[in-house]
Design an enzyme around this catalytic site. Structure first.
Site, short mmCIF file in Angstrom:
data_model
loop_
_atom_site.label_atom_id
_atom_site.label_comp_id
_atom_site.label_asym_id
_atom_site.label_seq_id
_atom_site.Cartn_x
_atom_site.Cartn_y
_atom_site.Cartn_z
CD GLU A 1 0.23 -1.58 8.18
OE1 GLU A 1 -0.19 -0.87 9.13
OE2 GLU A 1 0.75 -1.10 7.16
CG ASP B 1 -0.37 0.00 2.52
OD1 ASP B 1 0.87 -0.07 2.61
OD2 ASP B 1 -1.11 0.08 3.54
CB SER B 2 4.60 1.67 -0.07
OG SER B 2 4.81 0.52 -0.85
CG ASP C 1 0.21 -4.05 2.06
OD1 ASP C 1 -0.04 -4.79 3.02
OD2 ASP C 1 1.00 -3.08 2.12
CD GLU D 1 7.77 -0.36 7.84
OE1 GLU D 1 6.80 -1.04 7.49
OE2 GLU D 1 8.02 0.78 7.37
CE LYS E 1 2.88 -5.73 3.86
NZ LYS E 1 2.38 -4.72 4.83
O1 KIV Z 1 3.53 -1.11 1.72
C1 KIV Z 1 4.68 -1.52 1.71
O2 KIV Z 1 5.46 -1.29 0.78
C2 KIV Z 1 5.13 -2.30 2.85
C3 KIV Z 1 6.58 -2.66 2.93
C4 KIV Z 1 7.38 -1.47 3.23
C5 KIV Z 1 6.83 -3.78 3.87
O3 KIV Z 1 4.35 -2.61 3.70
#
Ligand code: KIV
Length: 281
Positions: A132, A61-62, A100, A199, A130
């Site tokens: 959190e 989600d980055s 994510d 992280e 993924k």
């Molecule tokens: O969203 C993302 O890119 C991440 C990584 C930095 C682990 O969660």
């Protein structure tokens, strides 16, 4: 002679490309082989990472920061992740692709998390998802893994909680936070997570977590005792200019190199130096 060379050609086969699996990642941890992970958001970059041998590609989600230009990952939607995951899948043959789950796509209930994870697998073609959090998402992780959806956890600095924590500081510096992260890692492992991102935590804590659980740990700013490493690809290629924490190693300076190339193109067009006769029909 002619016949011989034809036979030779017939017997030359390219080795079949096998997709990395979650079981393979678990075996890699057992054998002490490091797991290589990077983010990607489109087919072009995914193809480069896949060809270079990256084991896991995370459609993070980055993308909210990198692709969409937001300050945080909060505005990213499930539809955004589906769109980008589809593109990344098209660019890969070998890498395991993890999608994510964005903010508010899994927090409301384990049932909603399950349904949304199902969309990422069915519609986008992700191989895993993924999320959190630790104990508080353990029910959702169990629900998904029981139904055959592999889940990667994410502990330590969890960017979706930025408004709760108020900063991107290192996590796990107090004894209380360290115990919390250890407990969360156990909860995720017990719920069936196949890997856990750690992280921005001290390397001694990452080592403790990595030794305490059988599940592979993937570090970002968590030192070299983790079972694998992940970075945002634009950071490690030096494309990002306004973000350089100490955990990012820049393997290139693509921002400057791309800037120079585009400047050269501007000059060539204005000077009528491009296109040449050879570049014309
Ligand atoms: O969203 C993302 O890119 C991440 C990584 C930095 C682990 O969660």
């Amino acid at each position: 002679m002619e016949q011989q060379s034809q036979d030779t050609e017939i017997h030359v086969h390219a080795a079949p490309i096998r997709r990395v699996t979650t079981r393979r990642l678990s075996d890699m941890k057992k054998k002490g082989q490091k797991i290589v992970c990077l983010t990607a958001y489109d087919a072009l970059i995914a193809r480069i990472l896949d060809d270079a041998g990256v084991d896991v590609i995370l459609v993070g989600d980055s993308l909210g920061n990198v692709v969409q230009g937001h300050d945080t990952t909060i505005p990213v939607t499930l539809e955004d992740i589906i769109y980008h995951t589809k593109a990344v899948i098209r660019g890969t043959r070998r890498s395991l692709v993890v999608a994510d789950m964005p903010f508010m796509s899994y927090q409301v209930s384990a049932e909603e998390a399950f349904r949304n994870a199902g969309r990422l697998m069915k519609e986008a073609g992700a191989h895993a998802v993924k999320i959190e959090g630790g104990k508080r998402v353990a029910d959702a992780v169990s629900r998904m893994t029981e139904a055959g959806i592999p889940v990667m956890g994410h502990l330590g600095l969890t960017p979706q909680s930025i408004n709760q924590f108020g900063s991107y500081r290192v996590r796990g510096t107090s004894e209380e936070e360290q115990q919390q992260i250890l407990d969360d890692a156990h909860a995720l492992a017990q719920a069936g997570a196949f890997a856990i991102v750690l992280e921005k935590i001290p390397l001694s804590l990452a080592q403790k977590v990595s030794q305490a659980i059988d599940v592979p740990t993937i570090g970002i700013g968590a030192g070299n005792h983790c079972d694998g490493q992940i970075l945002v690809y634009t950071d490690m290629l030096g494309m990002t200019i306004d973000f350089s924490p100490r955990f990012v190693r820049k393997y290139d300076n693509l921002h400057e190199r791309m800037h120079n190339a585009v400047t050269q193109y501007c000059n060539d067009v204005r000077d009528i130096a491009f296109p040449s006769t050879e570049e014309s029909y």
